[in-house]
Write a protein that holds these residues in place. Structure first.
Motif, PDB file in Angstrom:
ATOM      1  N   ASP A   7       0.837  -1.197   0.000  1.00 40.07           N
ATOM      2  CA  ASP A   7       0.000   0.000   0.000  1.00 40.07           C
ATOM      3  C   ASP A   7       0.872   1.246   0.000  1.00 40.07           C
ATOM      4  OD1 ASP A   7      -2.400  -1.485   0.185  1.00 40.07           O
ATOM      5  OD2 ASP A   7      -2.072  -1.741   2.334  1.00 40.07           O
ATOM      6  N   LEU A   8       0.413   2.243  -0.719  1.00 41.77           N
ATOM      7  CA  LEU A   8       1.097   3.531  -0.751  1.00 41.77           C
ATOM      8  C   LEU A   8       0.092   4.616  -0.405  1.00 41.77           C
ATOM      9  CD1 LEU A   8       3.022   3.189  -4.146  1.00 41.77           C
ATOM     10  CD2 LEU A   8       3.967   2.917  -1.856  1.00 41.77           C
ATOM     11  N   LYS A  10      -1.344   8.536  -0.794  1.00 45.44           N
ATOM     12  CA  LYS A  10      -1.638   9.286  -2.019  1.00 45.44           C
ATOM     13  C   LYS A  10      -0.379   9.916  -2.623  1.00 45.44           C
ATOM     14  CE  LYS A  10      -4.412  12.998  -3.866  1.00 45.44           C
ATOM     15  NZ  LYS A  10      -5.202  14.176  -3.603  1.00 45.44           N
ATOM     16  N   SER A  13       1.845   7.213  -4.133  1.00 44.72           N
ATOM     17  CA  SER A  13       1.166   6.641  -5.286  1.00 44.72           C
ATOM     18  C   SER A  13       1.309   7.554  -6.501  1.00 44.72           C
ATOM     19  CB  SER A  13      -0.311   6.420  -4.955  1.00 44.72           C
ATOM     20  OG  SER A  13      -1.000   5.938  -6.074  1.00 44.72           O
ATOM     21  N   GLU A  14       1.071   8.839  -6.297  1.00 44.87           N
ATOM     22  CA  GLU A  14       1.210   9.808  -7.389  1.00 44.87           C
ATOM     23  C   GLU A  14       2.656   9.893  -7.867  1.00 44.87           C
ATOM     24  OE1 GLU A  14      -0.430  13.474  -5.942  1.00 44.87           O
ATOM     25  OE2 GLU A  14      -2.498  12.739  -6.111  1.00 44.87           O
ATOM     26  N   GLU A  17       3.388   6.789  -9.999  1.00 43.92           N
ATOM     27  CA  GLU A  17       2.725   6.912 -11.304  1.00 43.92           C
ATOM     28  C   GLU A  17       3.442   7.927 -12.193  1.00 43.92           C
ATOM     29  OE1 GLU A  17      -1.319   7.766 -10.278  1.00 43.92           O
ATOM     30  OE2 GLU A  17      -1.656   5.731  -9.528  1.00 43.92           O
TER      31      GLU A  17
END
Length: 123
Positions: A7-8, A10, A13-14, A17
């Motif tokens: 899990d990351l 926000k 995660s951004e 990506e």
């Protein structure tokens, strides 16, 4: 095949990506690239280079045509992700001279054309 999950938040995660997008990779390929130093010929940058250096100007082609029968060894699922990433990249970078041919497919594959701009030098 083993599946691993993590899990990351926000922000991370951004960041992940964005880093993947900068390399024109999907997140899964980017993680493999970073952790295992695994590279593949099935990258957007490699496809663009092959198109611009190949015999594709003013002809219709699909991504498997860019690699040829011997090298196009990518499986159907990953091939679809690769194709989507390629489509998104050339759509966002019309200056590359590679165009999607709307309403035209060959064996369920997207069809493209390439027109070199005058003065282009391929490295």
């Amino acid at each position: 095949m083993a599946t691993y999950r993590f899990d990351l938040n926000k922000d991370y995660s951004e960041k992940l990506e964005n880093l993947a997008a900068e390399k024109h990779m999907n997140v899964q390929d980017f993680i493999r690239f970073k952790i295992f130093n695994e590279t593949t010929i099935f990258t957007v940058d490699e496809a663009v280079k092959r198109i611009q250096n190949g015999e594709f100007e003013n002809t219709e082609f699909t991504l498997p045509d860019v690699y040829g029968e011997d090298e196009w060894t990518i499986e159907r699922g990953p091939a679809g992700v690769f194709g989507k990433n390629f489509y998104n990249h050339i759509t966002n970078h019309p200056d590359l001279g590679i165009r999607f041919v709307p309403d035209r497919t060959f064996k369920r594959r997207a069809v493209y054309t390439y027109k070199k701009k005058e003065g282009d030098q391929i490295e």
